[in-house]
Design a protein around this motif. Structure first.
Motif, mmCIF file in Angstrom:
data_model
loop_
_atom_site.group_PDB
_atom_site.id
_atom_site.type_symbol
_atom_site.label_atom_id
_atom_site.label_comp_id
_atom_site.label_asym_id
_atom_site.label_seq_id
_atom_site.Cartn_x
_atom_site.Cartn_y
_atom_site.Cartn_z
ATOM 1 N N CYS A 177 41.817 38.380 39.751
ATOM 2 C CA CYS A 177 43.174 38.600 39.232
ATOM 3 C C CYS A 177 44.055 39.177 40.331
ATOM 4 O O CYS A 177 43.580 39.772 41.290
ATOM 5 C CB CYS A 177 43.096 39.556 38.056
ATOM 6 N N CYS A 179 45.652 41.753 40.285
ATOM 7 C CA CYS A 179 45.522 43.216 40.349
ATOM 8 C C CYS A 179 44.350 43.644 41.223
ATOM 9 O O CYS A 179 44.178 44.824 41.501
ATOM 10 C CB CYS A 179 45.350 43.792 38.951
ATOM 11 N N CYS A 184 40.430 39.514 33.895
ATOM 12 C CA CYS A 184 41.408 40.300 33.129
ATOM 13 C C CYS A 184 41.932 39.529 31.921
ATOM 14 O O CYS A 184 42.024 38.294 31.948
ATOM 15 C CB CYS A 184 42.602 40.662 34.015
HETATM 16 ZN ZN LIG Z 1 44.155 41.989 36.485
#
Ligand SMILES: [Zn+2]
Length: 314
Positions: A177, A179, A184
């Motif tokens: 992801c 992030c 996620c």
């Molecule tokens: Zn994420």
């Protein structure tokens, strides 16, 4: 004395929306412009110009602007009005002391928070969350964000990450992801990811809304993606229901709108994972918010912070 209003601003990756909002949450004026109307890296100028324009409109209407609130899609230090490094849709705002910079320009208090925190405050103040002691807002749009209100207070977390519910892993071997994590919730339920996955399967570019339409018409490939989104959302929501046990859970955003006819599927998936008693006690609502809702978010932030800061200094 002139009637008082606040300016609510919603900074998005594609559009910045702003409006004059009265104390009852009515948006008297709504203006929006492309975030990067003046080219890449120009979000700050766009916001500043929009604030100037709304200041002029307030003067023309004979109302006084008492504060400005901004919802920004990233991790925010709300105490300082500063943007963190995790802001993927308007990266030029990373590390900007947005509150202080804009206060200089507009001459009234400026508050900054995560956009979904602001939206949660708006619904809590004027909308579907009114009167709740605890609620969780989950916004499913380009990205996925959350806002948590517990015992009558916005829960921002120790370092501003509170409510990042789009980035809870629901598949520990899932895809990487943005992030830095893996598997996620966002990867299954954001409009961007639904469109991406469908594009790969169908061999042509397709929007998330179109995927839902195709699924409703019986397209098997589209329906498989929709089913995966419902299952993932059920798992994600069970983390909220079991982990926080809020009074209300509100879903908003473009994908939530598409999910409204599929509410039974979302509920069935959620029932597979959540404590039955906790789920029974939770009011879940899929909202179809108008375009003013995010502008009301910034406005609700001004009222919330003004009240909160008064309480902590008195
Ligand atoms: Zn994420």
């Amino acid at each position: 004395m002139a009637p008082e209003v606040v300016i609510g601003v919603d900074v998005g990756g594609t559009t910045v929306a702003a409006g004059l909002v009265d104390p009852d949450g009515r948006v008297l004026e709504h203006h929006q412009v492309p975030t990067h109307a003046r080219g890449p890296g120009t979000a700050l100028e766009t916001i500043g110009e929009l604030l100037d324009r709304l200041g002029e409109r307030a003067r023309a209407r004979g109302v006084t602007v008492t504060g400005v609130g901004l919802g920004v899609p990233g991790i925010i230090d709300a105490e300082r009005g500063a943007v963190g490094v995790d802001i993927h849709y308007a990266p030029e705002l990373a590390r900007a002391s947005l509150g202080a910079m804009l206060r200089e320009r507009v001459g009234v208090p400026v508050f900054v928070d995560n956009d979904v925190n602001a939206l949660a405050l708006a619904e809590w103040t004027w909308g579907a969350g009114r009167g709740a002691r605890s609620l969780v807002m989950l916004a499913l749009g380009t990205g996925v964000g959350g806002g948590i209100i517990v015992d009558g207070r916005l829960h921002r977390g120790h370092a501003g990450f509170g409510g990042e519910l789009g980035h809870v892993p629901i598949d520990f071997d899932g895809p990487p992801c943005v992030c830095g994590g893996r598997g996620c919730l966002k990867a299954y339920v954001s409009g961007t990811d639904i469109a991406l996955r469908a594009g790969e399967r169908l061999g042509r570019p397709v929007s998330a809304a179109e995927v839902f339409r195709l699924a409703a018409e019986g397209d098997a490939a589209a329906d498989a993606i929709v089913e995966a989104a419902c299952a993932a959302l059920g798992a994600g929501l069970s983390i909220i229901v079991n982990g926080l046990n809020p009074e209300r859970v509100l879903l908003a955003g473009s994908v939530a709108k598409s999910l409204r006819p599929l509410e039974a599927r979302v509920r069935a998936a959620l029932a597979r994972y959540a404590f039955a008693e906790a789920l029974r006690a939770t009011h879940l609502e899929i909202l179809a918010l108008d375009k003013d809702a995010t502008v009301r978010g910034g406005a609700a932030l001004v009222h919330y912070e003004t009240r909160r800061r008064k309480m902590t200094t008195s």
